[in-house]
Design a protein around this motif. Structure first.
Motif, PDB file in Angstrom:
ATOM      1  N   VAL A   1       2.977  -2.589  20.517  1.00 36.80           N
ATOM      2  CA  VAL A   1       3.514  -1.249  20.291  1.00 36.80           C
ATOM      3  C   VAL A   1       2.773  -0.645  19.113  1.00 36.80           C
ATOM      4  CG1 VAL A   1       5.562   0.110  19.739  1.00 36.80           C
ATOM      5  CG2 VAL A   1       5.769  -1.929  21.169  1.00 36.80           C
ATOM      6  N   VAL A   2       2.260   0.551  19.279  1.00 35.79           N
ATOM      7  CA  VAL A   2       1.498   1.210  18.222  1.00 35.79           C
ATOM      8  C   VAL A   2       2.276   2.439  17.761  1.00 35.79           C
ATOM      9  CG1 VAL A   2      -0.691   2.272  17.570  1.00 35.79           C
ATOM     10  CG2 VAL A   2      -0.657   0.423  19.261  1.00 35.79           C
ATOM     11  N   THR A   3       2.515   2.524  16.479  1.00 32.40           N
ATOM     12  CA  THR A   3       3.145   3.707  15.904  1.00 32.40           C
ATOM     13  C   THR A   3       2.356   4.119  14.673  1.00 32.40           C
ATOM     14  OG1 THR A   3       5.242   4.627  15.127  1.00 32.40           O
ATOM     15  CG2 THR A   3       4.706   2.405  14.426  1.00 32.40           C
ATOM     16  N   SER A   4       2.574   5.330  14.228  1.00 31.22           N
ATOM     17  CA  SER A   4       1.810   5.851  13.093  1.00 31.22           C
ATOM     18  C   SER A   4       2.762   6.395  12.040  1.00 31.22           C
ATOM     19  CB  SER A   4       0.836   6.943  13.538  1.00 31.22           C
ATOM     20  OG  SER A   4       1.530   8.035  14.095  1.00 31.22           O
TER      21      SER A   4
ATOM     22  N   VAL B   1       2.262  -2.478  15.686  1.00 32.93           N
ATOM     23  CA  VAL B   1       1.141  -2.126  14.816  1.00 32.93           C
ATOM     24  C   VAL B   1       1.438  -0.761  14.195  1.00 32.93           C
ATOM     25  CG1 VAL B   1      -1.348  -1.782  14.660  1.00 32.93           C
ATOM     26  CG2 VAL B   1      -0.409  -3.431  16.302  1.00 32.93           C
ATOM     27  N   ILE B   2       1.559  -0.728  12.873  1.00 33.17           N
ATOM     28  CA  ILE B   2       1.865   0.511  12.154  1.00 33.17           C
ATOM     29  C   ILE B   2       0.579   1.002  11.500  1.00 33.17           C
ATOM     30  CG2 ILE B   2       3.203   1.543  10.291  1.00 33.17           C
ATOM     31  CD1 ILE B   2       5.405  -0.433  10.903  1.00 33.17           C
ATOM     32  N   VAL B   3       0.129   2.170  11.939  1.00 41.45           N
ATOM     33  CA  VAL B   3      -1.159   2.707  11.508  1.00 41.45           C
ATOM     34  C   VAL B   3      -0.928   3.884  10.572  1.00 41.45           C
ATOM     35  CG1 VAL B   3      -3.363   3.664  12.277  1.00 41.45           C
ATOM     36  CG2 VAL B   3      -2.144   2.018  13.723  1.00 41.45           C
ATOM     37  N   PRO B   4      -1.436   3.840   9.354  1.00 43.96           N
ATOM     38  CA  PRO B   4      -1.374   5.047   8.498  1.00 43.96           C
ATOM     39  C   PRO B   4      -2.295   6.130   9.061  1.00 43.96           C
ATOM     40  CG  PRO B   4      -2.669   3.329   7.437  1.00 43.96           C
ATOM     41  CD  PRO B   4      -2.091   2.711   8.677  1.00 43.96           C
TER      42      PRO B   4
END
Length: 719
Positions: free
Chosen positions: A709-712, A675-678
């Motif tokens: 997996v969460v990244t920003s 999950v790519i979060v701005p």
């Protein structure tokens, strides 16, 4: 003789406590599993195919220090290892005025940071270790004889004569326990004393019970010693009595600051007061016995004191247990063996011998001299003060005696500051305490353990308003629980090891265990209503807590331990994606939550597409009209990424999105959802109050989902 040489060889291999203890090596089975995993590892990119030189260039050019570089700049290379970077000491102070001020204050209080290699030099020689580790033990002679006589005088002044045979029995106990710990040191040269001995020979529960008793004793040592020292100060200066609590907290803070400066610095601080106290007491004994010799050692009759209760066995046992508080701190050396200079166990054993010898001479000498002087306990003045006035009626010696006594009582807490963090270190190494207690601070001291001890002692001191006399009965219970378990553990140790002379060693430990157990039972029964019940309840609760901590770390180790990879073709049957350890077995789905199409969301979409993995965009709309409007905007952008729209009529965002991701993962458990979060990064902290910080709440919600997996992707705002 061969057995003794084997014992010596084992002791010489004692492990030095270093900062590397936070990073334990792999077990042999894990190393084997690691090799098998490596054999099957296939990476799409070779390690040397990187878009940037990880060595930052070999020409010696260094980047300009940033705000991070001022904290710990990187020195490019060393001559010995040309492929290794080294984080150097801070070359510059922080850029802000506040940062520079805080850095200067920190260095003034605690000193500059020390390199990890300095741990070999931050250890104690015997003359420094003696005052550091004996302050608690030697300070107890200031109140131990009085504790013995205070119980006897309840039966009238005629019962005071029993102080001599009871003191003789206590001396036997001191020697037995002291010699036993001298035997413990070479047998267990890694330190931790009662905790390791009891756990190794009597089982984990016994070791944890010994640790619990010692921990309670150390906390009480700090609070009660500081209370006694502050009381001595306020007795001389009554105007300071209303400030008892702030003074006590200030003393604890000063002890903490002194110990945070490191072992050697703390030793230099506490050497003079301890030696001054010992010298003053020796002078008191010499002058006192010379005067007693002038009258043929005839004892002066004590003042008449009416009996409040009859003289019986229980009262005698209570007096014996009360006098045994003179032994608190005798285990300190065995807990701190790694803190000595090489050969650690030899220096520790010699130091313990000095300590026990000084304790026996001072304790026995004071009891006999008090008997010869015909003194009895009085509520308005301590026995040591009475004796000082008799021996030194004029001159500066009596004020010196009181001053050194107040200092040693205040600094008696320093023994706990040295041993409590080390005990927590050994417990954390075995998984029975939080692993943060393995960490060494800037000055190579166990900072977290020191802070924990200070906070616990300060809370007790404040709760009881600086009047901690009611906590003194807890001393004997906690510390003699550890003594008894340690002695019994050494009995089992000698039965297992045998060897030359083991019968004599076993007999000595058995005597120590029996006498320590007698004191333990007597103190627990006689002092139960006076506060000993706290320890009786606290020890099992602490043991339960330690076991729960160990259970958690054991489960964590099982989850993170290396295992052999599954056979080829078994990846699809392996279950959740979190079990995948080979890159060729990982199956990706990249998901980008998009609230609105702006620079932040487009940057996140571009980053996701650059990974070359299947990508899905998700939009949460509060109603159908807004969902239609967003799909129209998406089409205008070009529909480069598959879009899924979720209508949330109750206007919640985090819950529906987390539920949707959980459903996706349940449909294909082998997928890893990235999950790519701005994320908008704000320059000023107060600006955060103007934003919802939805990305932080989403990260917290998704953390509990397996295989996610969460990244920003940050977008920095300069204003």
């Amino acid at each position: 003789m061969a057995q003794e040489r084997a014992d010596d060889d084992e002791a010489e291999r004692g492990t030095v406590v270093t900062p590397s203890a936070e990073f334990p090596p792999l077990a042999p089975d894990e190393r084997a599993a690691l090799r098998r995993i490596g054999d099957r590892w296939r990476s799409p990119r070779r390690p040397d195919e990187l878009p940037v030189d990880p060595t930052l260039g070999r020409d010696g050019r260094r980047p300009a220090p940033s705000r991070f570089g001022r904290l710990a700049p990187i020195e490019m290379f060393t001559v010995e290892k040309p492929d290794e970077l080294v984080a150097t000491a801070p070359a510059q102070l922080p850029g802000s005025r506040l940062g520079r001020g805080l850095t200067r204050l920190r260095q003034a209080l605690f000193g500059p940071p020390l390199r990890s290699s300095a741990v070999l030099y931050e250890r104690m020689r015997k003359l420094v270790a003696l005052p550091i580790l004996s302050s608690d033990l030697l300070s107890s002679v200031a109140y131990g004889p009085e504790a013995l006589l205070t119980v006897l005088v309840v039966a009238g002044s005629g019962a005071l004569g029993l102080s001599l045979p009871l003191a003789a029995l206590l001396v036997v106990l001191m020697i037995a326990v002291g010699v036993s710990y001298r035997q413990t040191i070479p047998a267990y040269p890694h330190g931790a004393g009662s905790y390791i001995v009891a756990g190794d020979n009597l089982g984990a529960t016994a070791g944890l019970a010994a640790a619990a008793g010692l921990m309670l004793d150390y906390v009480l040592t700090v609070s009660v010693s500081v209370a006694a020292g502050v009381h001595a100060v306020t007795s001389a200066l009554p105007g300071l009595a209303p400030a008892t609590v702030p003074l006590g907290v200030l003393v604890i803070a000063m002890l903490l600051a002194g110990n945070l400066r490191g072992v050697r610095t703390a030793g230099n601080i506490f050497v003079l007061p301890t030696y001054a106290f010992v010298a003053t007491l020796v002078a008191l004994l010499l002058v006192g016995y010379l005067r007693a010799a002038g009258r043929g050692f005839a004892p002066v009759p004590p003042p008449a004191v009416p009996a409040a209760e009859g003289l019986g066995l229980l009262l005698v046992l209570r007096a014996f247990a009360s006098g045994a508080v003179s032994m608190t701190g005798i285990e300190a050396v065995s807990n701190a063996v790694p803190a000595f200079r090489p050969a650690e166990w030899r220096n520790a054993r010699t130091t313990l011998g000095w300590m026990v010898g000084m304790l026996v001479v001072l304790f026995a000498g004071l009891v006999v001299l008090i008997h010869l002087a015909g003194l009895a306990p009085r509520p308005e003045q301590t026995l040591l003060s009475q004796l000082g006035r008799v021996i030194f009626p004029t001159g500066p010696w009596y004020p010196l005696l009181q001053a050194t006594t107040a200092l040693i009582l205040l600094l008696a807490a320093n023994t706990a500051f040295n041993d409590f963090p080390r005990l927590l270190f050994f417990m954390a190494r075995e998984g029975h305490a939080p692993r943060r207690f393995l960490h060494m601070g800037d000055r190579l001291a166990f900072s977290n353990g020191l802070v924990a001890l200070s906070l616990a002692a300060a809370v007790i001191f404040v709760v009881f308003g600086g009047h901690t006399e009611s906590l003194i009965p807890l001393y004997a219970v906690g510390v003699f629980l550890a003594f008894t378990l340690s002695q019994a553990g050494m009995v089992v140790h000698w039965r297992r090891r045998r060897g030359r002379g083991w019968h004599h060693r076993l007999a000595l430990n058995a005597v120590g265990a029996a006498l320590s157990g007698l004191v333990l039972v007597t103190a627990a029964v006689a002092k139960f209503a006076e506060g000993a019940w706290v320890v009786v309840i606290a020890v099992p609760l602490l043991v339960l807590l330690f076991r729960r901590i160990h259970r958690h770390y054991a489960a964590l180790h099982r989850a993170l331990a290396l295992h052999p990879p599954p056979a080829a073709g078994a990846a699809s049957r392996a279950g959740p994606a979190e079990g995948e350890e080979l890159p060729q077995e990982v199956r990706h789905l990249v998901i980008v939550p998009v609230a609105r199409l702006n620079r932040a969301s487009l940057r996140a979409l571009a980053y996701a597409a650059s990974l070359g993995q299947p990508t899905l965009a998700v939009h949460i709309a509060p109603e159908d009209a807004e969902a239609d409007r967003f799909r129209e905007q998406w089409g205008a952008w070009g529909d480069h990424v598959r879009l899924e729209t979720i209508v949330s009529p109750y206007r919640t965002v985090i819950g529906p999105l987390a539920h949707y991701l959980e459903a996706l993962h349940a449909a294909r458990a082998e997928l890893t959802l990235t999950v790519i979060v701005p994320e908008v990064v704000l320059r000023r902290r107060w600006h955060r109050l103007l934003h919802s910080r939805a990305e932080q709440r989403l990260r917290s919600a998704l953390r509990a989902l397996p295989g996610v997996v969460v990244t920003s992707v940050p977008v920095h705002i300069s204003e």
